[in-house]
Design a protein around this motif. Structure first.
Motif, PDB file in Angstrom:
ATOM      1  N   VAL A 291       0.825  -1.197   0.000  1.00 14.60           N
ATOM      2  CA  VAL A 291       0.000   0.000   0.000  1.00 14.60           C
ATOM      3  C   VAL A 291       0.866   1.255   0.000  1.00 14.60           C
ATOM      4  CG1 VAL A 291      -1.746   1.277   1.304  1.00 14.60           C
ATOM      5  CG2 VAL A 291      -1.830  -1.209   1.198  1.00 14.60           C
ATOM      6  N   GLY A 292       1.992   1.236   0.736  1.00 11.05           N
ATOM      7  CA  GLY A 292       2.858   2.401   0.833  1.00 11.05           C
ATOM      8  C   GLY A 292       3.803   2.559  -0.349  1.00 11.05           C
ATOM      9  N   HIS A 293       3.815   1.587  -1.241  1.00 12.39           N
ATOM     10  CA  HIS A 293       4.735   1.631  -2.369  1.00 12.39           C
ATOM     11  C   HIS A 293       4.195   2.527  -3.475  1.00 12.39           C
ATOM     12  CE1 HIS A 293       7.837   0.237  -5.101  1.00 12.39           C
ATOM     13  NE2 HIS A 293       6.904   0.116  -6.022  1.00 12.39           N
ATOM     14  N   THR A 294       5.062   3.377  -3.991  1.00  5.65           N
ATOM     15  CA  THR A 294       4.702   4.238  -5.111  1.00  5.65           C
ATOM     16  C   THR A 294       5.541   3.814  -6.302  1.00  5.65           C
ATOM     17  OG1 THR A 294       4.342   6.053  -3.577  1.00  5.65           O
ATOM     18  CG2 THR A 294       4.548   6.623  -5.894  1.00  5.65           C
ATOM     19  N   PRO A 295       4.908   3.542  -7.431  1.00  7.30           N
ATOM     20  CA  PRO A 295       5.695   3.144  -8.588  1.00  7.30           C
ATOM     21  C   PRO A 295       6.599   4.291  -9.059  1.00  7.30           C
ATOM     22  CG  PRO A 295       3.391   3.429  -9.200  1.00  7.30           C
ATOM     23  CD  PRO A 295       3.477   3.588  -7.717  1.00  7.30           C
ATOM     24  N   VAL A 296       7.766   3.930  -9.561  1.00  7.48           N
ATOM     25  CA  VAL A 296       8.717   4.911 -10.060  1.00  7.48           C
ATOM     26  C   VAL A 296       8.377   5.205 -11.510  1.00  7.48           C
ATOM     27  CG1 VAL A 296      11.143   5.338 -10.590  1.00  7.48           C
ATOM     28  CG2 VAL A 296      10.513   4.098  -8.513  1.00  7.48           C
ATOM     29  N   THR A 297       8.288   6.478 -11.818  1.00 13.11           N
ATOM     30  CA  THR A 297       8.027   6.889 -13.192  1.00 13.11           C
ATOM     31  C   THR A 297       9.370   7.096 -13.873  1.00 13.11           C
ATOM     32  OG1 THR A 297       6.024   8.012 -12.497  1.00 13.11           O
ATOM     33  CG2 THR A 297       6.898   8.600 -14.654  1.00 13.11           C
ATOM     34  N   THR A 298       9.615   6.357 -14.918  1.00 13.40           N
ATOM     35  CA  THR A 298      10.867   6.508 -15.651  1.00 13.40           C
ATOM     36  C   THR A 298      10.785   7.728 -16.544  1.00 13.40           C
ATOM     37  OG1 THR A 298      10.127   5.162 -17.503  1.00 13.40           O
ATOM     38  CG2 THR A 298      11.228   4.015 -15.685  1.00 13.40           C
ATOM     39  N   PRO A 299      11.929   8.287 -16.904  1.00 11.49           N
ATOM     40  CA  PRO A 299      11.901   9.451 -17.801  1.00 11.49           C
ATOM     41  C   PRO A 299      11.172   9.156 -19.113  1.00 11.49           C
ATOM     42  CG  PRO A 299      14.087   9.203 -16.855  1.00 11.49           C
ATOM     43  CD  PRO A 299      13.269   8.001 -16.448  1.00 11.49           C
ATOM     44  N   GLU A 300      11.347   7.942 -19.657  1.00 14.73           N
ATOM     45  CA  GLU A 300      10.671   7.619 -20.909  1.00 14.73           C
ATOM     46  C   GLU A 300       9.160   7.623 -20.742  1.00 14.73           C
ATOM     47  OE1 GLU A 300      12.044   4.172 -22.934  1.00 14.73           O
ATOM     48  OE2 GLU A 300      14.063   4.955 -23.173  1.00 14.73           O
ATOM     49  N   ALA A 301       8.703   7.089 -19.605  1.00 15.35           N
ATOM     50  CA  ALA A 301       7.263   7.064 -19.375  1.00 15.35           C
ATOM     51  C   ALA A 301       6.713   8.470 -19.194  1.00 15.35           C
ATOM     52  CB  ALA A 301       6.945   6.209 -18.142  1.00 15.35           C
ATOM     53  N   ALA A 302       7.499   9.331 -18.560  1.00 12.60           N
ATOM     54  CA  ALA A 302       7.022  10.683 -18.281  1.00 12.60           C
ATOM     55  C   ALA A 302       7.121  11.622 -19.480  1.00 12.60           C
ATOM     56  CB  ALA A 302       7.816  11.272 -17.108  1.00 12.60           C
ATOM     57  N   HIS A 303       8.183  11.485 -20.270  1.00  9.17           N
ATOM     58  CA  HIS A 303       8.434  12.473 -21.311  1.00  9.17           C
ATOM     59  C   HIS A 303       8.787  11.878 -22.672  1.00  9.17           C
ATOM     60  CE1 HIS A 303       8.460  15.597 -18.248  1.00  9.17           C
ATOM     61  NE2 HIS A 303       9.267  14.838 -17.548  1.00  9.17           N
ATOM     62  N   GLY A 304       8.600  10.638 -22.881  1.00 12.73           N
ATOM     63  CA  GLY A 304       8.959  10.030 -24.158  1.00 12.73           C
ATOM     64  C   GLY A 304      10.397   9.546 -24.158  1.00 12.73           C
ATOM     65  N   PRO A 305      10.918   9.105 -25.299  1.00 12.55           N
ATOM     66  CA  PRO A 305      12.230   8.481 -25.354  1.00 12.55           C
ATOM     67  C   PRO A 305      13.406   9.402 -25.038  1.00 12.55           C
ATOM     68  CG  PRO A 305      11.342   8.765 -27.565  1.00 12.55           C
ATOM     69  CD  PRO A 305      10.258   9.138 -26.592  1.00 12.55           C
ATOM     70  N   CYS A 306      13.225  10.705 -25.080  1.00 10.03           N
ATOM     71  CA  CYS A 306      14.333  11.623 -24.793  1.00 10.03           C
ATOM     72  C   CYS A 306      14.504  11.871 -23.306  1.00 10.03           C
ATOM     73  CB  CYS A 306      14.112  12.962 -25.496  1.00 10.03           C
ATOM     74  SG  CYS A 306      14.319  12.846 -27.268  1.00 10.03           S
ATOM     75  N   GLY A 307      13.628  11.428 -22.467  1.00 13.40           N
ATOM     76  CA  GLY A 307      13.728  11.703 -21.042  1.00 13.40           C
ATOM     77  C   GLY A 307      13.061  13.014 -20.691  1.00 13.40           C
ATOM     78  N   ASP A 308      13.326  14.025 -21.398  1.00 12.45           N
ATOM     79  CA  ASP A 308      12.620  15.292 -21.306  1.00 12.45           C
ATOM     80  C   ASP A 308      12.814  16.005 -22.631  1.00 12.45           C
ATOM     81  OD1 ASP A 308      15.173  16.358 -21.155  1.00 12.45           O
ATOM     82  OD2 ASP A 308      15.035  16.850 -19.035  1.00 12.45           O
ATOM     83  N   ASP A 309      12.415  17.232 -22.702  1.00 11.69           N
ATOM     84  CA  ASP A 309      12.402  17.909 -23.993  1.00 11.69           C
ATOM     85  C   ASP A 309      13.782  18.227 -24.568  1.00 11.69           C
ATOM     86  OD1 ASP A 309       9.678  17.796 -24.070  1.00 11.69           O
ATOM     87  OD2 ASP A 309       9.405  19.780 -23.196  1.00 11.69           O
ATOM     88  N   ASP A 310      14.844  18.135 -23.751  1.00 10.59           N
ATOM     89  CA  ASP A 310      16.136  18.567 -24.281  1.00 10.59           C
ATOM     90  C   ASP A 310      16.831  17.516 -25.143  1.00 10.59           C
ATOM     91  OD1 ASP A 310      17.578  16.788 -22.667  1.00 10.59           O
ATOM     92  OD2 ASP A 310      18.199  18.316 -21.257  1.00 10.59           O
ATOM     93  N   CYS A 311      16.427  16.253 -25.102  1.00 12.91           N
ATOM     94  CA  CYS A 311      16.991  15.186 -25.940  1.00 12.91           C
ATOM     95  C   CYS A 311      18.516  15.174 -25.941  1.00 12.91           C
ATOM     96  CB  CYS A 311      16.463  15.272 -27.372  1.00 12.91           C
ATOM     97  SG  CYS A 311      14.757  14.775 -27.512  1.00 12.91           S
ATOM     98  N   GLY A 312      19.142  15.381 -24.796  1.00 16.95           N
ATOM     99  CA  GLY A 312      20.591  15.309 -24.681  1.00 16.95           C
ATOM    100  C   GLY A 312      21.304  16.641 -24.782  1.00 16.95           C
ATOM    101  N   ILE A 313      20.579  17.696 -25.085  1.00 14.68           N
ATOM    102  CA  ILE A 313      21.215  19.006 -25.239  1.00 14.68           C
ATOM    103  C   ILE A 313      21.913  19.423 -23.949  1.00 14.68           C
ATOM    104  CG2 ILE A 313      20.809  21.468 -25.628  1.00 14.68           C
ATOM    105  CD1 ILE A 313      18.461  20.589 -27.459  1.00 14.68           C
ATOM    106  N   ARG A 314      21.254  19.237 -22.835  1.00 15.16           N
ATOM    107  CA  ARG A 314      21.817  19.650 -21.549  1.00 15.16           C
ATOM    108  C   ARG A 314      23.140  18.942 -21.283  1.00 15.16           C
ATOM    109  NH1 ARG A 314      17.721  18.678 -17.319  1.00 15.16           N
ATOM    110  NH2 ARG A 314      16.661  20.125 -18.663  1.00 15.16           N
ATOM    111  N   GLU A 315      23.180  17.650 -21.551  1.00 15.72           N
ATOM    112  CA  GLU A 315      24.400  16.871 -21.316  1.00 15.72           C
ATOM    113  C   GLU A 315      25.551  17.368 -22.192  1.00 15.72           C
ATOM    114  OE1 GLU A 315      26.012  12.316 -21.754  1.00 15.72           O
ATOM    115  OE2 GLU A 315      23.854  12.645 -21.583  1.00 15.72           O
ATOM    116  N   VAL A 316      25.268  17.636 -23.457  1.00 16.56           N
ATOM    117  CA  VAL A 316      26.305  18.129 -24.365  1.00 16.56           C
ATOM    118  C   VAL A 316      26.759  19.516 -23.934  1.00 16.56           C
ATOM    119  CG1 VAL A 316      26.786  18.849 -26.741  1.00 16.56           C
ATOM    120  CG2 VAL A 316      25.547  16.723 -26.306  1.00 16.56           C
ATOM    121  N   LEU A 317      25.828  20.391 -23.592  1.00 18.96           N
ATOM    122  CA  LEU A 317      26.199  21.743 -23.164  1.00 18.96           C
ATOM    123  C   LEU A 317      26.992  21.729 -21.866  1.00 18.96           C
ATOM    124  CD1 LEU A 317      23.052  23.848 -24.092  1.00 18.96           C
ATOM    125  CD2 LEU A 317      25.269  23.777 -25.248  1.00 18.96           C
TER     126      LEU A 317
END
Length: 146
Positions: free
Chosen positions: A3-29
């Motif tokens: 009952v106390g367990h909350t499922p973990v939302t993965t970046p793909e589930a939350a924002h699609g295959p890029c994790g979020d809208d930057d699609c790797g831009i942040r990492e490169v910058l």
């Protein structure tokens, strides 16, 4: 699931295959935006350099930081490292085609910076004068309010 367990939302589930809208831009910058990477790329834009030449050309960089930076730039495909089988081994660094294209962008940013430095200096002076009482005596609190 308990009952106390909350499922973990993965970046793909939350924002699609890029994790979020930057699609790797942040990492490169993050990589190309750190001061040592920029300075190494600027120096290598002048031509092939040995490790010690790079170290002498970049004031303040330690041997360890230069090693870490060049390895990261090699891993990212921006710099090519060539080791010659001599005694002692000679190592040279050069920009790849991708690294040269980045150097062109950095040169454009440097040109912009040089052209706009007087305006930025004036703006800072105006801002400092207008906010002098906020920053006098307690710069940390003033920064928190800003």
């Amino acid at each position: 699931m308990s009952v106390g367990h909350t499922p973990v939302t993965t970046p793909e589930a939350a924002h699609g295959p890029c994790g979020d809208d930057d699609c790797g831009i942040r990492e490169v910058l993050d990589r190309i935006g750190d001061k040592w990477s920029v300075l190494v790329v600027v120096e290598l834009a002048k031509g092939v350099r040995r490790f010690r030449e790079l170290q002498r050309a970049i004031p303040g960089i330690s041997q360890r930081m230069l090693t870490v930076t060049t390895r990261r730039l090699c891993r990212d495909g921006l710099v090519e490292r060539t080791v010659y089988p001599t005694i002692p081994p000679q190592t040279e660094y050069a920009l790849t085609a991708t690294g040269r294209s980045l150097a062109g962008m950095i040169e454009g940013l440097a040109d912009w910076s040089r052209a706009h430095t007087p305006a930025i200096t004036e703006a800072r002076a105006r801002w400092d004068a207008e906010h002098a009482e906020e920053t006098s005596g307690a710069p940390d609190r003033a920064m928190l309010r800003a």
